[in-house]
Every structure is written in C-alpha cells, then in structure tokens.
Design a protein around this motif. Structure first.
Motif, PDB file in Angstrom:
ATOM      1  N   LEU A  82      45.695 192.445 111.777  1.00  0.00           N
ATOM      2  CA  LEU A  82      46.181 191.801 110.832  1.00  0.00           C
ATOM      3  C   LEU A  82      47.491 192.070 110.676  1.00  0.00           C
ATOM      4  O   LEU A  82      47.905 193.480 110.035  1.00  0.00           O
ATOM      5  CB  LEU A  82      45.003 191.928 109.606  1.00  0.00           C
ATOM      6  CG  LEU A  82      43.640 191.117 109.905  1.00  0.00           C
ATOM      7  CD1 LEU A  82      42.775 191.960 109.204  1.00  0.00           C
ATOM      8  CD2 LEU A  82      43.507 190.675 110.827  1.00  0.00           C
ATOM      9  N   THR A  83      48.442 191.357 109.760  1.00  0.00           N
ATOM     10  CA  THR A  83      49.956 191.421 110.204  1.00  0.00           C
ATOM     11  C   THR A  83      50.715 189.965 109.038  1.00  0.00           C
ATOM     12  O   THR A  83      49.591 189.573 108.675  1.00  0.00           O
ATOM     13  CB  THR A  83      50.637 191.092 111.082  1.00  0.00           C
ATOM     14  OG1 THR A  83      50.818 190.040 111.763  1.00  0.00           O
ATOM     15  CG2 THR A  83      50.759 192.363 111.730  1.00  0.00           C
ATOM     16  N   VAL A  84      51.069 190.725 108.202  1.00  0.00           N
ATOM     17  CA  VAL A  84      51.639 189.631 106.888  1.00  0.00           C
ATOM     18  C   VAL A  84      53.108 189.756 106.808  1.00  0.00           C
ATOM     19  O   VAL A  84      53.420 191.630 107.352  1.00  0.00           O
ATOM     20  CB  VAL A  84      51.166 189.752 105.520  1.00  0.00           C
ATOM     21  CG1 VAL A  84      51.268 190.720 104.683  1.00  0.00           C
ATOM     22  CG2 VAL A  84      51.815 188.713 104.544  1.00  0.00           C
ATOM     23  N   SER A  85      54.145 188.689 107.236  1.00  0.00           N
ATOM     24  CA  SER A  85      55.427 189.870 107.831  1.00  0.00           C
ATOM     25  C   SER A  85      56.108 188.818 106.573  1.00  0.00           C
ATOM     26  O   SER A  85      55.487 187.402 106.259  1.00  0.00           O
ATOM     27  CB  SER A  85      56.158 189.344 108.373  1.00  0.00           C
ATOM     28  OG  SER A  85      55.912 189.987 109.941  1.00  0.00           O
ATOM     29  N   VAL A  86      57.206 188.912 105.708  1.00  0.00           N
ATOM     30  CA  VAL A  86      58.241 188.422 104.751  1.00  0.00           C
ATOM     31  C   VAL A  86      60.167 187.729 105.899  1.00  0.00           C
ATOM     32  O   VAL A  86      60.494 189.564 106.060  1.00  0.00           O
ATOM     33  CB  VAL A  86      58.796 188.583 103.680  1.00  0.00           C
ATOM     34  CG1 VAL A  86      60.022 187.839 103.346  1.00  0.00           C
ATOM     35  CG2 VAL A  86      57.061 188.453 103.161  1.00  0.00           C
ATOM     36  N   GLN A  87      60.126 187.255 106.789  1.00  0.00           N
ATOM     37  CA  GLN A  87      61.306 187.723 107.119  1.00  0.00           C
ATOM     38  C   GLN A  87      62.682 186.359 106.115  1.00  0.00           C
ATOM     39  O   GLN A  87      62.335 185.616 105.424  1.00  0.00           O
ATOM     40  CB  GLN A  87      61.610 185.461 108.764  1.00  0.00           C
ATOM     41  CG  GLN A  87      60.651 186.581 109.429  1.00  0.00           C
ATOM     42  CD  GLN A  87      60.279 185.932 110.751  1.00  0.00           C
ATOM     43  OE1 GLN A  87      60.748 185.285 110.700  1.00  0.00           O
ATOM     44  NE2 GLN A  87      59.750 186.723 111.511  1.00  0.00           N
ATOM     45  N   ASN A  88      63.631 186.933 106.004  1.00  0.00           N
ATOM     46  CA  ASN A  88      64.425 186.542 105.551  1.00  0.00           C
ATOM     47  C   ASN A  88      65.140 187.184 103.978  1.00  0.00           C
ATOM     48  O   ASN A  88      64.635 186.253 102.734  1.00  0.00           O
ATOM     49  CB  ASN A  88      65.678 184.949 105.468  1.00  0.00           C
ATOM     50  CG  ASN A  88      66.323 185.399 104.595  1.00  0.00           C
ATOM     51  OD1 ASN A  88      67.199 185.867 104.804  1.00  0.00           O
ATOM     52  ND2 ASN A  88      66.125 183.674 104.084  1.00  0.00           N
ATOM     53  N   ALA A  89      64.065 187.711 103.930  1.00  0.00           N
ATOM     54  CA  ALA A  89      62.881 188.301 102.035  1.00  0.00           C
ATOM     55  C   ALA A  89      64.440 188.363 101.615  1.00  0.00           C
ATOM     56  O   ALA A  89      63.966 188.120 100.006  1.00  0.00           O
ATOM     57  CB  ALA A  89      62.669 189.454 102.419  1.00  0.00           C
ATOM     58  N   PHE A  90      65.878 188.655 101.224  1.00  0.00           N
ATOM     59  CA  PHE A  90      66.809 188.628 100.637  1.00  0.00           C
ATOM     60  C   PHE A  90      67.874 189.139 101.093  1.00  0.00           C
ATOM     61  O   PHE A  90      68.090 189.601 102.420  1.00  0.00           O
ATOM     62  CB  PHE A  90      66.458 190.498  99.307  1.00  0.00           C
ATOM     63  CG  PHE A  90      66.080 190.862 100.053  1.00  0.00           C
ATOM     64  CD1 PHE A  90      67.705 192.307 100.092  1.00  0.00           C
ATOM     65  CD2 PHE A  90      65.494 191.497  99.977  1.00  0.00           C
ATOM     66  CE1 PHE A  90      67.919 193.229 100.624  1.00  0.00           C
ATOM     67  CE2 PHE A  90      64.990 193.545 100.660  1.00  0.00           C
ATOM     68  CZ  PHE A  90      66.247 193.767 100.683  1.00  0.00           C
ATOM     69  N   VAL A  91      68.928 188.709 100.350  1.00  0.00           N
ATOM     70  CA  VAL A  91      70.278 189.286 101.070  1.00  0.00           C
ATOM     71  C   VAL A  91      71.701 189.799  99.671  1.00  0.00           C
ATOM     72  O   VAL A  91      70.844 188.777  98.948  1.00  0.00           O
ATOM     73  CB  VAL A  91      71.368 187.622 101.257  1.00  0.00           C
ATOM     74  CG1 VAL A  91      72.842 188.233 101.501  1.00  0.00           C
ATOM     75  CG2 VAL A  91      70.302 187.187 102.055  1.00  0.00           C
ATOM     76  N   CYS A 109      67.801 191.468 104.782  1.00  0.00           N
ATOM     77  CA  CYS A 109      66.687 191.702 104.704  1.00  0.00           C
ATOM     78  C   CYS A 109      65.800 191.232 105.579  1.00  0.00           C
ATOM     79  O   CYS A 109      65.782 190.160 105.145  1.00  0.00           O
ATOM     80  CB  CYS A 109      66.008 192.515 103.613  1.00  0.00           C
ATOM     81  SG  CYS A 109      64.126 193.544 103.898  1.00  0.00           S
ATOM     82  N   GLN A 110      65.971 191.288 106.873  1.00  0.00           N
ATOM     83  CA  GLN A 110      65.826 190.296 107.741  1.00  0.00           C
ATOM     84  C   GLN A 110      64.412 190.256 108.182  1.00  0.00           C
ATOM     85  O   GLN A 110      63.462 189.063 107.736  1.00  0.00           O
ATOM     86  CB  GLN A 110      66.239 189.965 109.079  1.00  0.00           C
ATOM     87  CG  GLN A 110      65.934 189.355 110.256  1.00  0.00           C
ATOM     88  CD  GLN A 110      65.797 187.648 109.805  1.00  0.00           C
ATOM     89  OE1 GLN A 110      67.019 187.930 109.105  1.00  0.00           O
ATOM     90  NE2 GLN A 110      65.496 186.634 109.673  1.00  0.00           N
ATOM     91  N   ASP A 111      63.152 191.302 108.072  1.00  0.00           N
ATOM     92  CA  ASP A 111      62.066 191.307 107.804  1.00  0.00           C
ATOM     93  C   ASP A 111      61.697 192.886 107.698  1.00  0.00           C
ATOM     94  O   ASP A 111      61.305 193.989 107.903  1.00  0.00           O
ATOM     95  CB  ASP A 111      61.656 191.127 109.706  1.00  0.00           C
ATOM     96  CG  ASP A 111      60.545 191.725 109.953  1.00  0.00           C
ATOM     97  OD1 ASP A 111      59.473 189.824 109.594  1.00  0.00           O
ATOM     98  OD2 ASP A 111      60.294 192.177 110.777  1.00  0.00           O
ATOM     99  N   ILE A 112      60.377 192.322 107.043  1.00  0.00           N
ATOM    100  CA  ILE A 112      59.384 193.241 106.564  1.00  0.00           C
ATOM    101  C   ILE A 112      58.172 192.662 107.465  1.00  0.00           C
ATOM    102  O   ILE A 112      57.334 191.452 106.744  1.00  0.00           O
ATOM    103  CB  ILE A 112      59.185 193.318 104.936  1.00  0.00           C
ATOM    104  CG1 ILE A 112      60.841 193.635 104.295  1.00  0.00           C
ATOM    105  CG2 ILE A 112      58.028 194.595 104.301  1.00  0.00           C
ATOM    106  CD1 ILE A 112      60.396 193.026 102.553  1.00  0.00           C
ATOM    107  N   THR A 113      57.153 193.775 107.988  1.00  0.00           N
ATOM    108  CA  THR A 113      55.910 193.291 108.241  1.00  0.00           C
ATOM    109  C   THR A 113      55.173 194.646 107.498  1.00  0.00           C
ATOM    110  O   THR A 113      55.750 196.071 107.858  1.00  0.00           O
ATOM    111  CB  THR A 113      56.141 193.190 110.043  1.00  0.00           C
ATOM    112  OG1 THR A 113      56.924 192.191 110.268  1.00  0.00           O
ATOM    113  CG2 THR A 113      54.733 192.948 110.002  1.00  0.00           C
ATOM    114  N   LEU A 114      54.330 194.384 107.220  1.00  0.00           N
ATOM    115  CA  LEU A 114      53.104 195.241 107.239  1.00  0.00           C
ATOM    116  C   LEU A 114      51.857 194.507 107.723  1.00  0.00           C
ATOM    117  O   LEU A 114      51.028 193.514 107.953  1.00  0.00           O
ATOM    118  CB  LEU A 114      52.052 194.982 105.359  1.00  0.00           C
ATOM    119  CG  LEU A 114      51.462 195.495 105.122  1.00  0.00           C
ATOM    120  CD1 LEU A 114      51.700 197.399 105.212  1.00  0.00           C
ATOM    121  CD2 LEU A 114      50.963 196.231 103.383  1.00  0.00           C
ATOM    122  N   GLY A 115      51.119 195.572 108.288  1.00  0.00           N
ATOM    123  CA  GLY A 115      49.743 195.436 109.469  1.00  0.00           C
ATOM    124  C   GLY A 115      49.065 196.335 108.851  1.00  0.00           C
ATOM    125  O   GLY A 115      49.258 197.121 108.843  1.00  0.00           O
TER     126      GLY A 115
END
Length: 176
Positions: A136-145, A111-117
């Motif tokens: 406004l946004t918040v992102s998690v990159q490389n959330a899990f493998v 899961c490379q990117d999760i973005t909430l805006g």
C-alpha cells in the motif's frame, strides 16, 4: 571605460535562460515493512521576466481599447503619477522584455514526490492462494517549492499557464 556615447559596448547581458546549476536528490529509507522515498530537484542562477511583466505588456495594449485592467496598472508612470511603482504603459524599452526592470531570480527547490509505502508481511498473505505480495502506498506530488520568485511558479514560461498541481495519490501494488 565610459566614453560618453551609448553604443553596443554599453550593452549588458541580463537574464540567461540556462541555469548555472541544475540538481536533483532522491532519498530512500526502509524500516521493517515501511519504505519512504523523497525526490527533490531545483535550479540555481537563472533570471527571467516575472509574471507581471508579460501581464503588464498585454494589459497596456488592452487599455487602449478601454478594457478592464489589473489593479497594478493604476500604479504605472504617467505625467500625474511620477512616483509610480511601474513604468509607463506606452510601448517603450521599459514596457516590454528589453529591460532589466522586470528580471527576477528564478532559482528554486521543489519537493516533487514523497511516497510512503507499507508491504504486508508474507505470513498474512500466505493464508490465501491468490496473492503473493501486497503493498500500500500514499504519495504527495509537488509537495512544496522554496523560492523567492514572486510569480505563480518559477517553472512556468507563461503567466497564463496553469501552475503545477499538488496531488495526493493512493496506490495498491498486488503481486499474483
């Protein structure tokens, strides 16, 4: 058919650096002023040497100089440790990359990117004369493998490389 002789006909291809399948998926969701984007990708059907195989070869070479080694080196084969988990530290076909002993399935789903805006309603922005839009946004990159690979990261090609970091990113998009 077996002929009792070891020849090139006895070779088996084990471990291909090209995956059988590469895939990716992006989903975008919207509800009122909120938006959510999720990007995942992965590979299936790839085999390569695990991280320990490279370390094992290097450590075996350093041992001849009496340098410190990883604790796994204690469980390598020797005349007084015949029930060992790992092959001998001597240079041979089993101590390097020429064997299937170290091959491991490198398939994964990341899961490379999760973005909430959130986009501010225009009636809130309309009162001032500078901005025409604000998000406004918040992102998690490389959330899990998700993987069965035992190494640090199935996408790394070297055991000394730094793994992909997990990042938390805050953003502000302003339109003038």
């Amino acid at each position: 058919e077996p002929d009792g002789k070891i020849t090139s006909a006895d070779r088996v291809l084990w471990g291909i650096s090209d995956p059988k399948l590469s895939f990716g998926l992006t989903n975008n969701f919207r509800y009122k002023n909120f938006d959510l984007s999720i990007y995942m990708y992965g590979i299936v059907g790839i085999k390569f040497n695990d991280d320990l195989s490279t370390a094992f070869v290097v450590e075996s070479q350093l041992a001849q100089f009496g340098w410190n080694m990883m604790t796994e080196m204690k469980d390598r084969w020797s005349y007084d440790n015949t029930d060992s988990k790992y092959p001998s530290g001597l240079s041979s076909t089993y101590s390097g990359y020429a064997t299937d002993y170290w091959k491991e399935d490198g398939s994964f789903l990341r899961c490379q990117d999760i973005t909430l805006g959130y986009t501010l309603p225009t009636n809130l922005i309309r009162k001032q004369k500078v901005l025409s839009g604000l998000r406004l946004t918040v992102s998690v990159q490389n959330a899990f493998v998700i993987t069965n690979y035992s190494g640090i990261d199935p996408e790394l090609t070297s055991w000394v490389a730094y793994p992909n970091p997990r990042s938390l990113i805050f953003g502000l998009n302003a339109s003038f």
